[in-house]
Design a protein around this motif. Sequence first.
Motif: not given
Length: 78
Positions: A10-11, A45-50
Motif C-alpha cells: 500500500x502506498x 495519502x491524497x494530500x501527499x500523492x496529489x
Amino acid sequence: MDEESAYYECHYAPCARIEREPRQFSICGRCQETRYCGTQCQQRDWPYHKKYCRERPHRECAPQQLMLPHRTDGAPDR
C-alpha cells in the motif's frame, strides 16, 4: 518479474499491508500507477500523492498519425 505476478505494498506510508494476491489492491484512478489497500488509505495519502499524481492521457485522446491515400494523378502528396 512481470507485473502479472508482482505483489505491491500500500502506498500510504503508515500502512504496511502487502497484497496477498497479484492485482488485489486498487490503483489511483487519475495516474493509474499508485496502489492502495483501500479507500481509507487512498484518502489519507491524497494530500501527499496529489503533488506527484498526473492524469494519464486516454488512448482515444492521444494524437494519431493521419494516413492520406497515395495520389495516382501525378500531384504531390500533402
